[in-house]
Design a protein around this motif. Structure first.
Motif, PDB file in Angstrom:
ATOM      1  N   GLN A 145       1.156   4.223  -2.744  1.00  0.00           N
ATOM      2  CA  GLN A 145       1.011   5.767  -2.475  1.00  0.00           C
ATOM      3  C   GLN A 145       2.115   6.556  -3.071  1.00  0.00           C
ATOM      4  O   GLN A 145       1.907   7.592  -3.566  1.00  0.00           O
ATOM      5  CB  GLN A 145       0.926   5.756  -0.928  1.00  0.00           C
ATOM      6  CG  GLN A 145      -0.287   5.547  -0.281  1.00  0.00           C
ATOM      7  CD  GLN A 145      -0.241   5.563   1.291  1.00  0.00           C
ATOM      8  OE1 GLN A 145       0.723   5.889   1.677  1.00  0.00           O
ATOM      9  NE2 GLN A 145      -1.213   4.911   1.828  1.00  0.00           N
ATOM     10  N   ARG A 146       3.431   5.771  -2.997  1.00  0.00           N
ATOM     11  CA  ARG A 146       4.405   6.643  -3.717  1.00  0.00           C
ATOM     12  C   ARG A 146       4.288   6.431  -5.068  1.00  0.00           C
ATOM     13  O   ARG A 146       4.884   7.724  -5.603  1.00  0.00           O
ATOM     14  CB  ARG A 146       5.872   5.768  -3.346  1.00  0.00           C
ATOM     15  CG  ARG A 146       6.252   5.730  -1.623  1.00  0.00           C
ATOM     16  CD  ARG A 146       7.602   5.350  -1.546  1.00  0.00           C
ATOM     17  NE  ARG A 146       8.054   5.130  -0.297  1.00  0.00           N
ATOM     18  CZ  ARG A 146       9.304   4.868   0.275  1.00  0.00           C
ATOM     19  NH1 ARG A 146       9.888   3.999  -0.474  1.00  0.00           N
ATOM     20  NH2 ARG A 146       9.426   5.062   1.554  1.00  0.00           N
ATOM     21  N   ASP A 191       1.537   6.806  -6.784  1.00  0.00           N
ATOM     22  CA  ASP A 191       0.500   8.067  -7.106  1.00  0.00           C
ATOM     23  C   ASP A 191       1.605   9.438  -6.634  1.00  0.00           C
ATOM     24  O   ASP A 191       1.167  10.390  -7.511  1.00  0.00           O
ATOM     25  CB  ASP A 191      -0.369   7.979  -5.973  1.00  0.00           C
ATOM     26  CG  ASP A 191      -1.374   6.504  -6.485  1.00  0.00           C
ATOM     27  OD1 ASP A 191      -1.317   6.385  -7.726  1.00  0.00           O
ATOM     28  OD2 ASP A 191      -2.249   6.214  -5.513  1.00  0.00           O
ATOM     29  N   ARG A 193       0.863  -1.169  -0.043  1.00  0.00           N
ATOM     30  CA  ARG A 193       0.100  -0.020  -0.133  1.00  0.00           C
ATOM     31  C   ARG A 193       0.977   1.287   0.003  1.00  0.00           C
ATOM     32  O   ARG A 193       0.667   2.232  -0.703  1.00  0.00           O
ATOM     33  CB  ARG A 193      -1.029   0.055   1.316  1.00  0.00           C
ATOM     34  CG  ARG A 193      -2.129  -1.046   1.049  1.00  0.00           C
ATOM     35  CD  ARG A 193      -3.202  -0.651   2.023  1.00  0.00           C
ATOM     36  NE  ARG A 193      -2.784  -0.911   3.501  1.00  0.00           N
ATOM     37  CZ  ARG A 193      -2.735  -1.933   4.245  1.00  0.00           C
ATOM     38  NH1 ARG A 193      -2.947  -3.037   3.668  1.00  0.00           N
ATOM     39  NH2 ARG A 193      -2.399  -1.901   5.246  1.00  0.00           N
TER      40      ARG A 193
END
Length: 681
Positions: free
Chosen positions: A400-401, A403, A396
């Motif tokens: 996030q990274r 994105d 997860r």
């Protein structure tokens, strides 16, 4: 035994055809691998056009009755078994004739009526108007009918002296050069302004174009011959009579139209058979021929080795009879050998350099494309290897990274928009000065300056001023393109450093040949703008023809410059869009992979295997591109006829500087983007 010029030209044609096949193989493979974009596609198309359409133009120039048509018959039409071009007394070629072969058109004779001179249109403009020409089909399998059809180029018509003056065949200032007048006071002039013969001769099929230019009157009446066709010829054969030597009109043609281009000129002393004397020994006849050869070289300020005594009539008869002894006695093979030895290596060397440089640019561009893709594969591979043994929370976090990185990357659009706006404005300003409207405006200024002087006697001064302005426009355009290149270089460096692009500027367009073309036009016009032409420019019809011709010639140069600069700029900016799309697709692929890993653990190893297989495919593709490009370059340089003092062709030395990194193996992972390395921390 075939003449050496024919053998050499045939070999050159075969070499070019083999290069085209190898180029097509390279282009086909790149197309299959989806590696053809605007830049590489433009280079491939340009190479294909140069190799497929390259012409070798040889002009034959002589006064009437020098045996020029017979010489062309002996070199090009002896295989028909008879005389094809009219070459008998009273049946001489009256209008300029071009012999060539265009496979897309039927074998035919195209004739441009002499009356088109009244319209003031140049030959270049009229070539694009099919309705202006009269077309006659040629029966290439029937020599008698072929010869009968070509008699049409000798047709004349009778016009009034006023019409002859308007057409350019009558000059009150030089009555001794005017054609004879009949009892009705009418003047005999050619019926045709220009003739094109599309004939499937083996040499013409190999790209040879023969320009047959009859007489001083024809040259003087058609400025385009002097200012365009003759200067563009790769060689000119100037034919004199061995029995007459250099006459006054011969010297006038040489001095006014040919002498300044002596390095590409050959002089023929035809009709040496007329010097045969039954009361003289063979040695005395040979001495007389040698004396005439030396005197001709002295008068024309030529090397004696470039003056070729021969008998075209004997050569034609010998070729038809297949008599090798008589052919050698005619001395024609010596001229053909000289043409082949000088012209063919020059053309080959030019094409060698074009192929080597063009292939290098295509290969380098494709290598950059594949290298960028491999770097992205390396980033993903590092990223996924770092997930081995990690829990779902780590996945997860990686999502996030990704994105965040994608969001950071999208900030480049602001810089891209600014760069595109500046680029578009700078390019638009540059192209304005190269437009046809600007050329016409500059020539209009020249006309005004000419009209301000008595009888256009300031023509030369006005033209010199025009040349200075045109040189300034071209220099300004090149300077502005250099400024565009500097701007793009700075922008690319920032995009590469801040957003991970791999943008690179290709080689700037080569403009030297256009500078040379412009200089050649200037030199020829200055030479032509003497007192005689200044008087003729006072005639509105002739002035309009002169203006149109000048606009046409200059427009070609400036349009080519504009096209090259515009293509380079579009191709350079196109790679930005291509890499932008690819980086966005890469972010999407990374996110999709992480999502699959998050839902199914086995997806990680599967995806890693896919990436490794993709990298192997990219390596094989790069190796295959290099193999095809190397084969193309090696064939271009094979059996080269032009070597430098070290025994190495110039293009080979260029090739030795070519070095593409084919060892970008997966250790390239070390060069992965900083973001991927941070993801493993």
């Amino acid at each position: 035994m075939a003449p050496s010029f024919a053998i050499g030209l045939d070999a050159l044609g075969g070499w070019r055809a083999a290069l085209v096949r190898r180029l097509d193989d390279l282009a086909r493979y790149l197309e299959e691998q989806d590696l053809v974009d605007g830049l590489s596609g433009g280079h491939l198309a340009s190479l294909r056009e140069r190799l497929g359409n390259e012409k070798l133009v040889v002009a034959f120039v002589a006064e009437f009755s020098r045996g020029k048509s017979e010489l062309i018959n002996a070199i090009f039409f002896a295989d028909t078994g008879r005389r094809i071009l009219p070459a008998t007394p009273g049946r001489t070629t009256m209008s300029p004739v071009e012999l060539g072969w265009n496979a897309g058109e039927p074998a035919e004779l195209s004739l441009l009526p002499i009356e088109t001179r009244f319209e003031g249109l140049s030959l270049a403009e009229l070539r694009a108007q099919p309705r202006a020409w009269r077309r006659l089909p040629l029966a290439v399998d029937d020599p008698d009918q072929l010869a009968q059809s070509l008699l049409e180029v000798t047709r004349t018509e009778w016009v009034s002296q006023d019409q002859a003056r308007q057409l350019g065949f009558w000059d009150d200032a030089t009555p001794e050069d005017n054609p004879p007048v009949n009892d009705d006071g009418r003047v005999e002039v050619p019926a045709w302004r220009h003739a094109l013969i599309n004939y499937p001769h083996p040499l013409l099929k190999q790209g040879l174009v023969v320009l047959d230019t009859p007489g001083l009157n024809a040259i003087g009446a058609e400025p385009e011959l002097t200012l365009s066709l003759l200067p563009s010829a790769h060689a000119t054969v100037f034919i004199l009579g061995a029995d007459t030597g250099v006459t006054r009109s011969d010297m006038e043609i040489w001095r006014d139209h040919l002498g300044s281009h002596a390095p590409t000129r050959f002089v023929v002393l035809n009709k040496i058979d007329a010097l045969d004397d039954p009361l003289a020994t063979a040695e005395e006849v040979r001495a007389q021929i040698a004396s005439q050869q030396s005197e001709t070289a002295r008068m024309l300020d030529m090397k004696v080795e470039r003056v070729f005594p021969l008998s075209a009539r004997q050569a034609l008869a010998a070729r038809i009879a297949r008599d090798e002894t008589a052919l050698r006695a005619s001395r024609l093979p010596e001229l053909e050998a000289a043409l082949g030895a000088e012209l063919l290596p020059q053309r080959r060397t030019v094409l060698e350099q074009v192929v080597v440089e063009g292939t290098q640019q295509v290969e380098s561009h494709v290598a950059r494309q594949l290298g960028d893709t491999r770097r992205q594969v390396a980033e993903q591979t590092l990223e996924l290897r770092g997930l081995r043994g990690r829990n779902s929370a780590k996945v997860r976090l990686m999502l996030q990274r990704v994105d965040a990185e994608a969001g950071d990357f999208e900030q480049c659009t602001t810089l891209l928009q600014a760069m595109r706006a500046v680029h578009a404005r700078m390019l638009k300003d540059l192209l304005v000065d190269l437009s046809a409207d600007r050329i016409r405006a500059e020539i209009g200024e020249m006309q005004k300056a000419m009209g301000a002087t008595l009888l256009n006697l300031g023509a030369k001064k006005a033209f010199v001023a025009l040349c200075e302005r045109l040189d300034g426009l071209l220099e300004s355009a090149l300077q502005r393109n250099a400024e565009i290149r500097d701007m793009l270089a700075g922008s690319f460096a920032r995009l590469n450093a801040e957003f991970g692009f791999s943008l690179a500027l290709g080689k700037a367009p080569e403009m030297n040949r256009y500078v040379q073309e412009l200089k050649l036009i200037e030199n020829n016009y200055v030479q032509y703008l003497g007192l005689t032409l200044a008087m003729r420019l006072s005639q509105p019809t002739f002035m309009e023809q002169f203006r149109r011709m000048l606009v046409s010639k200059l427009r070609v140069v400036f349009e080519n410059v504009s096209s090259e600069i515009e293509m380079w700029n579009k191709s350079t900016s196109a790679q930005v869009d291509a890499q932008l799309r690819e980086r966005r697709r890469n972010f999407k692929r990374r996110r999709d992979t992480l999502e699959r890993v998050q839902t199914a653990g086995h997806e990680l190893e599967t995806r890693l295997a896919e990436l490794e297989a993709q990298d192997e495919r990219l390596q094989r593709t790069l190796a295959r591109v290099h193999e095809l490009a190397e084969d193309l370059r090696e064939h271009a340089l094979s059996a080269s006829t032009a070597s430098d003092a070290a025994g190495e062709p110039p293009a080979a030395r260029e090739l030795s500087r070519i070095s593409l990194d084919l060892d970008i193996d997966l250790p390239l992972l070390q060069e992965a983007a900083p973001a991927a390395r941070r993801a493993l921390a």
